[in-house]
Design a protein around this motif. Structure first.
Motif, PDB file in Angstrom:
ATOM      1  N   ARG A  68      -0.457   2.523 -13.940  1.00  0.00           N
ATOM      2  CA  ARG A  68      -0.424   3.309 -12.516  1.00  0.00           C
ATOM      3  C   ARG A  68      -0.944   2.542 -11.010  1.00  0.00           C
ATOM      4  O   ARG A  68      -0.357   2.650 -10.125  1.00  0.00           O
ATOM      5  CB  ARG A  68      -2.478   4.096 -12.747  1.00  0.00           C
ATOM      6  CG  ARG A  68      -2.111   4.778 -11.716  1.00  0.00           C
ATOM      7  CD  ARG A  68      -3.219   6.130 -11.452  1.00  0.00           C
ATOM      8  NE  ARG A  68      -4.244   6.537 -10.388  1.00  0.00           N
ATOM      9  CZ  ARG A  68      -4.072   7.282 -10.198  1.00  0.00           C
ATOM     10  NH1 ARG A  68      -1.975   8.251 -10.227  1.00  0.00           N
ATOM     11  NH2 ARG A  68      -4.299   7.618  -8.378  1.00  0.00           N
ATOM     12  N   ARG A  69      -2.078   1.057 -11.173  1.00  0.00           N
ATOM     13  CA  ARG A  69      -2.039   0.970 -10.531  1.00  0.00           C
ATOM     14  C   ARG A  69      -0.787  -0.497  -9.129  1.00  0.00           C
ATOM     15  O   ARG A  69      -0.946  -0.328  -8.480  1.00  0.00           O
ATOM     16  CB  ARG A  69      -3.002  -0.430 -10.264  1.00  0.00           C
ATOM     17  CG  ARG A  69      -2.536  -1.434 -10.888  1.00  0.00           C
ATOM     18  CD  ARG A  69      -3.625  -2.412 -11.870  1.00  0.00           C
ATOM     19  NE  ARG A  69      -4.704  -2.212 -12.156  1.00  0.00           N
ATOM     20  CZ  ARG A  69      -6.017  -3.324 -12.155  1.00  0.00           C
ATOM     21  NH1 ARG A  69      -5.923  -4.120 -12.717  1.00  0.00           N
ATOM     22  NH2 ARG A  69      -7.252  -2.289 -12.775  1.00  0.00           N
ATOM     23  N   CYS A  70       0.605  -0.182 -10.015  1.00  0.00           N
ATOM     24  CA  CYS A  70       1.233  -1.075  -9.639  1.00  0.00           C
ATOM     25  C   CYS A  70       2.600   0.099  -9.743  1.00  0.00           C
ATOM     26  O   CYS A  70       3.355   0.274  -9.254  1.00  0.00           O
ATOM     27  CB  CYS A  70       2.300  -1.962 -10.713  1.00  0.00           C
ATOM     28  SG  CYS A  70       1.081  -3.763 -10.373  1.00  0.00           S
ATOM     29  N   LEU A  71       2.378   1.578  -9.687  1.00  0.00           N
ATOM     30  CA  LEU A  71       3.698   2.843  -9.994  1.00  0.00           C
ATOM     31  C   LEU A  71       3.793   3.224  -9.113  1.00  0.00           C
ATOM     32  O   LEU A  71       2.586   4.584  -8.911  1.00  0.00           O
ATOM     33  CB  LEU A  71       2.828   3.458 -11.653  1.00  0.00           C
ATOM     34  CG  LEU A  71       4.265   4.401 -11.824  1.00  0.00           C
ATOM     35  CD1 LEU A  71       5.437   4.066 -12.228  1.00  0.00           C
ATOM     36  CD2 LEU A  71       3.532   5.160 -13.637  1.00  0.00           C
ATOM     37  N   LEU A  72       4.394   3.054  -7.870  1.00  0.00           N
ATOM     38  CA  LEU A  72       4.645   3.722  -6.865  1.00  0.00           C
ATOM     39  C   LEU A  72       5.709   5.219  -7.335  1.00  0.00           C
ATOM     40  O   LEU A  72       6.386   4.977  -7.913  1.00  0.00           O
ATOM     41  CB  LEU A  72       5.096   3.637  -5.744  1.00  0.00           C
ATOM     42  CG  LEU A  72       4.865   2.110  -5.200  1.00  0.00           C
ATOM     43  CD1 LEU A  72       5.500   0.740  -4.412  1.00  0.00           C
ATOM     44  CD2 LEU A  72       3.965   2.497  -4.032  1.00  0.00           C
ATOM     45  N   SER A  73       4.925   6.414  -7.127  1.00  0.00           N
ATOM     46  CA  SER A  73       5.732   7.715  -7.289  1.00  0.00           C
ATOM     47  C   SER A  73       7.244   7.161  -7.030  1.00  0.00           C
ATOM     48  O   SER A  73       7.853   7.975  -8.639  1.00  0.00           O
ATOM     49  CB  SER A  73       5.549   8.726  -6.187  1.00  0.00           C
ATOM     50  OG  SER A  73       5.547   8.651  -4.889  1.00  0.00           O
ATOM     51  N   ARG A  74       7.953   6.807  -6.113  1.00  0.00           N
ATOM     52  CA  ARG A  74       9.528   6.711  -6.511  1.00  0.00           C
ATOM     53  C   ARG A  74      10.049   5.899  -7.394  1.00  0.00           C
ATOM     54  O   ARG A  74      11.090   6.204  -8.098  1.00  0.00           O
ATOM     55  CB  ARG A  74       9.780   6.777  -5.396  1.00  0.00           C
ATOM     56  CG  ARG A  74       9.936   8.186  -4.043  1.00  0.00           C
ATOM     57  CD  ARG A  74      10.049   9.245  -4.628  1.00  0.00           C
ATOM     58  NE  ARG A  74      11.003   9.721  -5.138  1.00  0.00           N
ATOM     59  CZ  ARG A  74      11.529  11.053  -4.172  1.00  0.00           C
ATOM     60  NH1 ARG A  74      10.952  11.669  -5.029  1.00  0.00           N
ATOM     61  NH2 ARG A  74      12.973  11.847  -3.571  1.00  0.00           N
ATOM     62  N   MET A  75       9.452   5.269  -7.758  1.00  0.00           N
ATOM     63  CA  MET A  75       9.395   4.127  -9.252  1.00  0.00           C
ATOM     64  C   MET A  75       9.576   5.306 -10.422  1.00  0.00           C
ATOM     65  O   MET A  75      10.639   4.830 -10.946  1.00  0.00           O
ATOM     66  CB  MET A  75       8.544   2.933  -9.308  1.00  0.00           C
ATOM     67  CG  MET A  75       8.841   2.269  -8.608  1.00  0.00           C
ATOM     68  SD  MET A  75       7.811   0.741  -8.758  1.00  0.00           S
ATOM     69  CE  MET A  75       8.325   0.502  -9.634  1.00  0.00           C
ATOM     70  N   GLU A  76       8.839   5.697 -10.624  1.00  0.00           N
ATOM     71  CA  GLU A  76       8.987   6.637 -11.619  1.00  0.00           C
ATOM     72  C   GLU A  76       9.850   7.789 -11.478  1.00  0.00           C
ATOM     73  O   GLU A  76      10.010   8.547 -12.930  1.00  0.00           O
ATOM     74  CB  GLU A  76       7.320   7.252 -11.571  1.00  0.00           C
ATOM     75  CG  GLU A  76       6.838   8.060 -13.289  1.00  0.00           C
ATOM     76  CD  GLU A  76       4.939   8.419 -12.928  1.00  0.00           C
ATOM     77  OE1 GLU A  76       4.917   8.971 -14.362  1.00  0.00           O
ATOM     78  OE2 GLU A  76       5.079   8.689 -12.670  1.00  0.00           O
ATOM     79  N   ALA A  77       9.834   7.445 -11.092  1.00  0.00           N
ATOM     80  CA  ALA A  77      11.115   9.179 -10.434  1.00  0.00           C
ATOM     81  C   ALA A  77      12.469   8.406 -11.153  1.00  0.00           C
ATOM     82  O   ALA A  77      13.194   9.499 -11.590  1.00  0.00           O
ATOM     83  CB  ALA A  77      11.065   9.684  -9.462  1.00  0.00           C
TER      84      ALA A  77
END
Length: 415
Positions: A68-77
């Motif tokens: 989570r600490r590295c997981l920018l929202s659009r990366m996940e998308a």
């Protein structure tokens, strides 16, 4: 051994364990340790590995690589779209809409990057002072967190100020930088006048760029906030120059401070507090004095964001910076205080501090909701996540060897 029908449960447990408050640290830590070991076991166990389809394998690999600490929202998308594509039926329609959205935003980002490149040319910095190739790496931190079209001004402002910070930070770190010249630059910020650096071209260029851009930000903010915020912004950046000069003194004298002496200087010099307390003023919503109690430059929220960012930076860059003569960092200062611990022990201690600061940051963001606009909280979290992903392996901002980060930037912004 994890049963095949429990794989999804372990993956979900791992994701949930990324969020926890300080008082939950023991149980959350145990859940995270158990689930991360379990997922690693799944990937390494041939019998279990073959039970997974390619999408599940990629999902587990992605979850382990980007907590989570590295997981920018659009990366996940983008990751979800890639894993599920091409699919069929309603899911395919949803994926097609997601692709259209991503492509439209990418065009916006490319236009913003063209404008930023023109802006950089106008600053008259030497190419060696700020190479153009670093610009996209700064831009992506804002683009992945505040990604919507209405935050275009935020993204470009974020990138401009980040560019100026990087240029000034490099100037203060240069072994050839004259201490007297750095004092003159600090004086220029204190006076808000270029006369102290009149005979120092590079110093003057940096100050004039900061002065012009911060004044423009204040003018934009005034239309949103209905008041003059320039004195507030100036004070935040004057604090940064003060600690930059302290760090320059330490570097020149080869001084290693105690951890207690180091930490307040390091937290301010990370520039997270000055940057975020400036950027939130142009997000489009009024920020009252009451709101600033929760998210202003003296708030606990920005302190924790800055602490997590700086310690993450220190863990990754300490070896290279020590080789360049910058002997002070969190691990080295802790090592000085405790002569009985090894370098490895000191790094472990710093990593534990990072984990603790993230848990407290999560709690503080939760506590601030209702008093702080959600967009501001997103901006704070996005800053920290951008720092964590750029320093996940190497110094992603400066190093050309972190090919994974280079590809991430190119993929998201487009060529």
């Amino acid at each position: 051994m994890i049963a095949s029908d429990g794989i999804d449960g372990v993956l979900n447990l791992y994701r949930c364990s990324q969020i926890g408050f300080p008082y939950e640290s023991e149980i959350i830590g145990a859940a995270q340790s158990f689930s991360s070991r379990g997922l690693a076991q799944i990937l390494s166990n041939e019998n279990l590995f073959h039970l997974l389809d390619s999408r599940q394998r990629e999902e587990i690999k992605f979850a382990l690589a980007f907590p989570r600490r590295c997981l920018l929202s659009r990366m996940e998308a983008r990751s979800i779209v890639r894993r599920l594509w091409p699919s069929s039926g309603l899911r395919r329609k949803c994926l097609e809409l997601a692709c259209v959205d991503l492509e439209a935003l990418q065009k916006d980002y490319q236009n913003e990057m063209y404008a930023l490149e023109r802006w950089l040319d106008e600053q008259r910095f030497e190419e060696s002072a700020f190479p153009r190739k670093r610009l996209p790496k700064l831009f992506i931190g804002a683009a992945m967190s505040m990604f919507e079209p209405q935050f275009s001004s935020y993204r470009t402002t974020f990138t401009k100020i980040s560019c100026l910070i990087a240029t000034m930070d490099d100037l203060f770190d240069l072994p050839t930088s004259n201490y007297e010249g750095l004092c003159h630059l600090r004086d220029a910020f204190q006076r808000w006048d270029a006369s102290p650096v009149e005979n120092l071209p590079q110093h003057k260029a940096i100050f004039k760029s900061f002065q012009q851009n911060l004044t423009e930000i204040a003018a934009t903010a005034r239309t949103i906030q209905g008041r003059n915020v320039l004195p507030y912004i100036k004070e935040a950046w004057q604090d940064v120059l003060d600690v930059f000069l302290i760090e320059a003194e330490w570097r020149i004298s080869r001084h290693i401070p105690s951890f207690e002496e180091y930490l307040p200087v390091a937290v301010t010099s990370s520039t997270a507090i000055a940057s975020l307390s400036t950027f939130i003023l142009i997000l489009g919503m009024p920020i009252t004095d009451e709101t600033l109690r929760f998210i202003g430059k003296d708030s606990r929220l920005l302190y924790l964001a800055s602490l997590a960012s700086r310690l993450t930076n220190d863990v990754v860059t300490s070896a290279s910076e020590e080789a360049e003569g910058k002997l002070f960092n969190a691990a080295r200062c802790h090592l000085k205080d405790d002569g009985n611990c090894t370098r490895e022990d000191a790094v472990v201690t710093v990593k534990e501090m990072i984990d603790a600061s993230f848990r407290e940051l999560e709690h503080e963001m939760f506590r601030c909701r209702g008093n702080v606009p959600e967009e501001c909280i997103r901006a704070v979290l996005g800053w920290v996540q951008a720092m964590c992903i750029s320093y996940r392996k190497l110094d992603g901002y400066k190093s050309m060897k972190d090919t994974e980060y280079e590809e991430l930037v190119k993929d998201y912004i487009g060529s």
